[in-house]
Design an enzyme around this catalytic site. Sequence first.
Site, PDB file in Angstrom:
ATOM      1  N   HIS A   1      23.314  27.663  12.734  1.00 29.77           N
ATOM      2  CA  HIS A   1      22.461  28.836  12.630  1.00 29.77           C
ATOM      3  C   HIS A   1      22.513  29.401  11.220  1.00 29.77           C
ATOM      4  CE1 HIS A   1      20.365  32.474  13.733  1.00 29.77           C
ATOM      5  NE2 HIS A   1      21.319  33.173  13.128  1.00 29.77           N
TER       6      HIS A   1
ATOM      7  N   VAL B   1       0.842  -1.201   0.000  1.00 30.80           N
ATOM      8  CA  VAL B   1       0.000   0.000   0.000  1.00 30.80           C
ATOM      9  C   VAL B   1       0.870   1.241   0.000  1.00 30.80           C
ATOM     10  CG1 VAL B   1      -1.593   1.349   1.432  1.00 30.80           C
ATOM     11  CG2 VAL B   1      -1.981  -1.108   1.098  1.00 30.80           C
TER      12      VAL B   1
END
Length: 469
Positions: free
Chosen positions: A445, A46
Amino acid sequence: MVVGELTEEVDVLVIGAGPGGYVAAIRAAQLGKSVTVVDKADLGGVCLNRGCIPSKALISAAHHYEAAKTSPYPGVETTATLDFSKVQAWKQTVVEKMTGGVKTLLKGNKINVIQGEVFFSKPDEARVMTETEGHSYRFNHCIIATGSRPIELRSIPFSKRVISSDEALSFDQVPESLIVIGGGYIGIELGQTFAKFGAKVTILEGTDSILPLFEPQLSRLVLRNLKKYDVDVVTKAMAKSVEEDETGVTLTYALGEETHTVRASYVLVTVGRRPNTEELGLDTIGIKLTDKGLIEVDEKCRTSVQNIYAIGDIVPGAALAHKASYEGKVAAEVIAGHESVVDYRCIPAVVFSDPEIATVGLSEADAKAENKEVSVGRFPYAANGRAVALNADEGFVKLIADKKSGLLLGAQVIGAEASNLIAELALAIELGATLEDVALTIHAHPTLGEMVMESAEVALGSPIHVVVR
Ligand SMILES: Cc1cc2nc3c(=O)[nH]c(=O)nc-3n(C[C@H](O)[C@H](O)[C@H](O)COP(=O)(O)OP(=O)(O)OC[C@H]3O[C@@H](n4cnc5c(N)ncnc54)[C@H](O)[C@@H]3O)c2cc1C
């Protein structure tokens, strides 16, 4: 059996080649077993053919179409046109690439692949019916991974215009309008996707909230966004009956004492999935089922018949692809003589809604229900530079930790890339990390990942980018 027909001997027989079965087959082969895998339909199950992969392909196309229609970046002017048949053709190429990959992997691991339908004749023997003939296989070990199929509502049976997720993923054009019965993750993902492609969508949910398995603080944000796409969400609504004609369907539903009707081109029923356990002959060999028709298993994925294992959507627990694959590895390892057992503490759950939801471990409510004293840290996307620069400042990261030891117990993320952010948190829980471990890990960052570090700092009472009150 036909007189004179030979019974082939196989070591490990795997039934079903979905994420449970094909992964189990590969791991068993890696561990030196000779493996035969049988599937009555397409390799990949599936998930690859009618689930995870095609739905995510349509979700990402719809997301880009929507973003192009109303550019999220001031100054970037775009126009969008949609040729849905090309989107569908592309989705199919994605499916074929992935299922082709499974075929190559099975071949590369020297796994014998058979197309056919299996049922048990004895506790160590199964019959495989191909299109033209039947064969018997005697096995030393068997792993059942036959998965699940959509549940049909008795009063609203499947028809041309009452469809399951299988048909919704194969629409050849965007329906003008769509009623979704069931506001779980499949209904929300598909409903939101077709709303973005331009369908008028109504979602009917029986409980008092969409995504009832998730906490209200998570589902609320998805609800707000659904409204942006003009989706009507009706909760506590019980679908009663449907009338179908040439051009559409009229659905009747109850809302408390009142009866309402709603009309649309199609009704999509996503109320749950049923395990494929009925036609395997499990009763003839004495495999025990739960009252929900799921196969009873122990922590080694063993059924009540000692040489037969069961994994994936046919056993209790979340019906998710990564859970099926995980169990597949455990079953294969146990067959190969390893001491593996399942440990479900770190199974993440993701909803590919907009915004995405991802959770792992215990929620705050779960932890409290277990009488645990917890520290909680919540950090908003709006305070993360990368999120703001992405114009995706909606959502938050929330960590739940044991108050005394600081051990991370659970995490919830809602917002852009939640599906990817959750992996770090699952690893942290798996490794037994504390809030301090997470807070002391240097995150690059500017990245969304910094919110993981900062939410740990919030829980510790010393965040940099929000003020502690
Ligand atoms: C629309 C949709 C979206 C989804 N999205 C996600 C997602 O984003 N993430 C996620 O984790 N999960 C998702 N899922 C769930 C995921 O697809 C299932 O959890 C996963 O496929 C279960 O794997 P499985 O191996 O147990 O079974 P399946 O994938 O169902 O495979 C079972 C296989 O067994 C075969 N079979 C059955 N009976 C027999 C038999 N008697 N003989 C031979 N073969 C047989 C079938 O043909 C099938 O190929 C989604 C499901 C749907 C419907």
